[in-house]
Write a protein that holds these residues in place. Structure first.
Motif, PDB file in Angstrom:
ATOM      1  N   ASP A 111       0.846  -1.189   0.000  1.00 37.83           N
ATOM      2  CA  ASP A 111       0.000   0.000   0.000  1.00 37.83           C
ATOM      3  C   ASP A 111       0.881   1.238   0.000  1.00 37.83           C
ATOM      4  OD1 ASP A 111       0.905   0.336   2.615  1.00 37.83           O
ATOM      5  OD2 ASP A 111      -1.090   0.227   3.535  1.00 37.83           O
ATOM      6  N   GLN A 112       0.270   2.403   0.093  1.00 38.04           N
ATOM      7  CA  GLN A 112       1.044   3.644   0.010  1.00 38.04           C
ATOM      8  C   GLN A 112       2.002   3.820   1.193  1.00 38.04           C
ATOM      9  OE1 GLN A 112      -1.018   7.291   0.420  1.00 38.04           O
ATOM     10  NE2 GLN A 112      -2.112   6.716   2.285  1.00 38.04           N
ATOM     11  N   ASN A 113       1.776   3.055   2.267  1.00 40.60           N
ATOM     12  CA  ASN A 113       2.663   3.109   3.425  1.00 40.60           C
ATOM     13  C   ASN A 113       3.749   2.046   3.383  1.00 40.60           C
ATOM     14  OD1 ASN A 113       1.145   5.259   4.715  1.00 40.60           O
ATOM     15  ND2 ASN A 113      -0.426   3.727   5.139  1.00 40.60           N
ATOM     16  N   GLY A 114       3.824   1.323   2.272  1.00 40.70           N
ATOM     17  CA  GLY A 114       4.854   0.305   2.112  1.00 40.70           C
ATOM     18  C   GLY A 114       4.545  -1.004   2.804  1.00 40.70           C
ATOM     19  N   ARG A 115       3.312  -1.194   3.259  1.00 37.45           N
ATOM     20  CA  ARG A 115       2.952  -2.429   3.952  1.00 37.45           C
ATOM     21  C   ARG A 115       2.631  -3.529   2.937  1.00 37.45           C
ATOM     22  NH1 ARG A 115      -1.607   0.063   7.894  1.00 37.45           N
ATOM     23  NH2 ARG A 115      -2.247   0.870   5.838  1.00 37.45           N
ATOM     24  N   GLN A 116       3.248  -4.686   3.132  1.00 38.27           N
ATOM     25  CA  GLN A 116       3.008  -5.807   2.230  1.00 38.27           C
ATOM     26  C   GLN A 116       1.650  -6.429   2.518  1.00 38.27           C
ATOM     27  OE1 GLN A 116       6.595  -8.145   3.112  1.00 38.27           O
ATOM     28  NE2 GLN A 116       7.264  -7.772   1.014  1.00 38.27           N
ATOM     29  N   ALA A 117       0.976  -6.872   1.457  1.00 33.86           N
ATOM     30  CA  ALA A 117      -0.364  -7.426   1.612  1.00 33.86           C
ATOM     31  C   ALA A 117      -0.700  -8.292   0.404  1.00 33.86           C
ATOM     32  CB  ALA A 117      -1.388  -6.298   1.764  1.00 33.86           C
ATOM     33  N   VAL A 118      -1.864  -8.921   0.495  1.00 32.58           N
ATOM     34  CA  VAL A 118      -2.433  -9.710  -0.596  1.00 32.58           C
ATOM     35  C   VAL A 118      -3.531  -8.889  -1.263  1.00 32.58           C
ATOM     36  CG1 VAL A 118      -3.788 -11.771  -1.150  1.00 32.58           C
ATOM     37  CG2 VAL A 118      -1.912 -11.911   0.505  1.00 32.58           C
ATOM     38  N   TRP A 119      -3.627  -8.993  -2.589  1.00 35.81           N
ATOM     39  CA  TRP A 119      -4.729  -8.420  -3.341  1.00 35.81           C
ATOM     40  C   TRP A 119      -5.465  -9.564  -4.025  1.00 35.81           C
ATOM     41  CZ3 TRP A 119      -7.091  -3.760  -3.964  1.00 35.81           C
ATOM     42  CH2 TRP A 119      -8.002  -3.658  -5.019  1.00 35.81           C
ATOM     43  N   PHE A 120      -6.767  -9.647  -3.817  1.00 34.68           N
ATOM     44  CA  PHE A 120      -7.572 -10.715  -4.414  1.00 34.68           C
ATOM     45  C   PHE A 120      -8.260 -10.221  -5.681  1.00 34.68           C
ATOM     46  CE2 PHE A 120      -7.505 -11.985   0.097  1.00 34.68           C
ATOM     47  CZ  PHE A 120      -7.025 -13.293  -0.040  1.00 34.68           C
ATOM     48  N   PHE A 121      -8.082 -10.976  -6.758  1.00 28.78           N
ATOM     49  CA  PHE A 121      -8.838 -10.737  -7.979  1.00 28.78           C
ATOM     50  C   PHE A 121     -10.201 -11.430  -7.922  1.00 28.78           C
ATOM     51  CE2 PHE A 121      -4.426 -10.287  -9.629  1.00 28.78           C
ATOM     52  CZ  PHE A 121      -4.515  -8.958 -10.030  1.00 28.78           C
ATOM     53  N   SER A 122     -10.257 -12.591  -7.297  1.00 25.64           N
ATOM     54  CA  SER A 122     -11.522 -13.314  -7.154  1.00 25.64           C
ATOM     55  C   SER A 122     -11.383 -14.339  -6.049  1.00 25.64           C
ATOM     56  CB  SER A 122     -11.924 -14.010  -8.464  1.00 25.64           C
ATOM     57  OG  SER A 122     -10.966 -14.980  -8.837  1.00 25.64           O
ATOM     58  N   LEU A 123     -12.535 -14.683  -5.439  1.00 23.17           N
ATOM     59  CA  LEU A 123     -12.607 -15.726  -4.419  1.00 23.17           C
ATOM     60  C   LEU A 123     -13.892 -16.512  -4.683  1.00 23.17           C
ATOM     61  CD1 LEU A 123     -11.998 -12.697  -2.870  1.00 23.17           C
ATOM     62  CD2 LEU A 123     -11.037 -14.303  -1.206  1.00 23.17           C
ATOM     63  N   ASP A 124     -13.761 -17.726  -5.181  1.00 22.33           N
ATOM     64  CA  ASP A 124     -14.919 -18.545  -5.542  1.00 22.33           C
ATOM     65  C   ASP A 124     -15.281 -19.488  -4.408  1.00 22.33           C
ATOM     66  OD1 ASP A 124     -15.808 -18.412  -8.619  1.00 22.33           O
ATOM     67  OD2 ASP A 124     -13.670 -17.944  -8.481  1.00 22.33           O
ATOM     68  N   VAL A 125     -16.563 -19.491  -4.016  1.00 18.26           N
ATOM     69  CA  VAL A 125     -17.052 -20.361  -2.950  1.00 18.26           C
ATOM     70  C   VAL A 125     -18.440 -20.875  -3.321  1.00 18.26           C
ATOM     71  CG1 VAL A 125     -15.734 -19.138  -1.163  1.00 18.26           C
ATOM     72  CG2 VAL A 125     -18.098 -18.475  -1.641  1.00 18.26           C
ATOM     73  N   PRO A 126     -18.870 -22.010  -2.749  1.00 22.07           N
ATOM     74  CA  PRO A 126     -20.185 -22.572  -3.074  1.00 22.07           C
ATOM     75  C   PRO A 126     -21.300 -22.138  -2.121  1.00 22.07           C
ATOM     76  CG  PRO A 126     -18.914 -24.191  -1.894  1.00 22.07           C
ATOM     77  CD  PRO A 126     -18.038 -22.976  -2.013  1.00 22.07           C
ATOM     78  N   ARG A 127     -21.170 -21.000  -1.488  1.00 22.90           N
ATOM     79  CA  ARG A 127     -22.168 -20.503  -0.544  1.00 22.90           C
ATOM     80  C   ARG A 127     -22.613 -19.105  -0.987  1.00 22.90           C
ATOM     81  NH1 ARG A 127     -21.679 -25.133   0.914  1.00 22.90           N
ATOM     82  NH2 ARG A 127     -21.100 -25.907   2.993  1.00 22.90           N
ATOM     83  N   SER A 128     -23.797 -18.997  -1.541  1.00 23.57           N
ATOM     84  CA  SER A 128     -24.272 -17.702  -2.037  1.00 23.57           C
ATOM     85  C   SER A 128     -24.414 -16.687  -0.902  1.00 23.57           C
ATOM     86  CB  SER A 128     -25.596 -17.866  -2.779  1.00 23.57           C
ATOM     87  OG  SER A 128     -26.580 -18.451  -1.943  1.00 23.57           O
ATOM     88  N   ALA A 129     -24.776 -17.142   0.295  1.00 16.62           N
ATOM     89  CA  ALA A 129     -24.903 -16.224   1.426  1.00 16.62           C
ATOM     90  C   ALA A 129     -23.550 -15.636   1.817  1.00 16.62           C
ATOM     91  CB  ALA A 129     -25.530 -16.940   2.619  1.00 16.62           C
ATOM     92  N   ILE A 130     -22.500 -16.450   1.777  1.00 18.20           N
ATOM     93  CA  ILE A 130     -21.150 -15.958   2.061  1.00 18.20           C
ATOM     94  C   ILE A 130     -20.749 -14.913   1.033  1.00 18.20           C
ATOM     95  CG2 ILE A 130     -18.713 -16.611   2.152  1.00 18.20           C
ATOM     96  CD1 ILE A 130     -20.260 -17.509   4.602  1.00 18.20           C
ATOM     97  N   VAL A 131     -21.074 -15.166  -0.229  1.00 17.75           N
ATOM     98  CA  VAL A 131     -20.767 -14.202  -1.290  1.00 17.75           C
ATOM     99  C   VAL A 131     -21.422 -12.858  -0.994  1.00 17.75           C
ATOM    100  CG1 VAL A 131     -21.050 -13.676  -3.741  1.00 17.75           C
ATOM    101  CG2 VAL A 131     -20.426 -15.993  -3.028  1.00 17.75           C
TER     102      VAL A 131
END
Length: 258
Positions: free
Chosen positions: A93-113
């Motif tokens: 991020d702009q503060n130089g903190r390392q992180a993960v960026w998600f393009f997609s997360l597929d799951v079989p629970r529509s409520a979770i989505v």
């Protein structure tokens, strides 16, 4: 030669309130090199692709999410355990903190989505998913149901692998740590960037063998088809705590220069 321990290879001290508890189990890491510009063009202003050895890295990560808990409450029945397959890259991020960026997360629970998209601003997708295990052989399959753009092919993945021997700490490479020692995520909600801390112990990592991956989830994210040698790992899993997401101040993706 033993690997020197870098600062980010151990989890930071956890001093945040836990809003979600969960377990990530039976997890595989499949990663490919990309030109940094190919990944950067898909990221919002204020987020910079993190590179290793001059390359961006994009991962296809199947696993079992189990026993999701909200705060101190017990695990959520049925909804709290499911298969997930995510497509991710690594950023700062702009503060130089390392992180993960998600393009997609597929799951079989529509409520979770629905909850994950509205409350956590994460790009969850509804999908049919399956995980089969025979001895040391795993097979994950995913077929996205929603969202789908009209006229596009189905977003799917079929990933099979066998679990080999565990790595000892001095066998792990700097790249292994770069791809797995991540204690935060960044996501975007409308014009705001959010930073979320994630805590878990260091992954126990194993070799993967006889890997067979067929997928177009990376292409569905807007990336070119992966090429070159794939980097693979397996872990039986860790317990995870997630903190409340916080706004990253000083960045307005809607108006910042890209």
């Amino acid at each position: 030669m033993p690997l020197a321990i870098a600062m980010n290879e151990q989890p930071p001290t956890w001093n945040s309130r836990t809003v979600l508890g969960q377990q990530w189990q039976e997890l595989a890491y499949f990663h490919w090199r990309y030109e940094p510009s190919e990944v950067q063009r898909l990221l919002p202003p204020g987020v910079t692709v993190d590179t290793f050895d001059g390359s961006a890295w994009v991962g296809l990560i199947p696993f079992e999410m189990r026993n999701v808990r909200v705060g101190p409450t017990p695990a959520i029945p049925w909804l709290g355990s499911f298969i997930e397959v995510n497509v991710r890259t690594y950023v700062t991020d702009q503060n130089g903190r390392q992180a993960v960026w998600f393009f997609s997360l597929d799951v079989p629970r529509s409520a979770i989505v629905a909850v994950a998209r509205s409350v956590f601003a994460l790009p969850y997708c509804w999908a049919h998913a399956n995980h089969e295990v025979t001895n040391v052989r795993h097979r994950y399959t995913i077929e996205r149901r929603w969202p789908r753009e009209r006229g596009t092919s189905e977003a799917t993945a079929d990933m099979a692998f066998s679990v080999g021997a565990q790595f000892s700490p001095d066998e792990l490479t700097p790249l292994d740590h770069f791809l797995t020692a991540r204690w935060a995520l960044v996501t975007q909600w409308r014009s705001r960037l959010l930073f979320g801390r994630v805590h878990h112990q260091v992954w126990p990592l194993y070799r993967v063998e006889n890997v067979d991956v067929h997928q177009n989830l990376l292409e569905a994210a807007g990336l070119p088809s992966p090429s070159g040698e794939m980097h693979g790992l397996y872990s039986p899993g860790v317990d995870v705590r997630v903190a409340r997401f916080r706004r990253i101040r000083g960045v307005n993706p809607a108006s910042s220069d890209s």
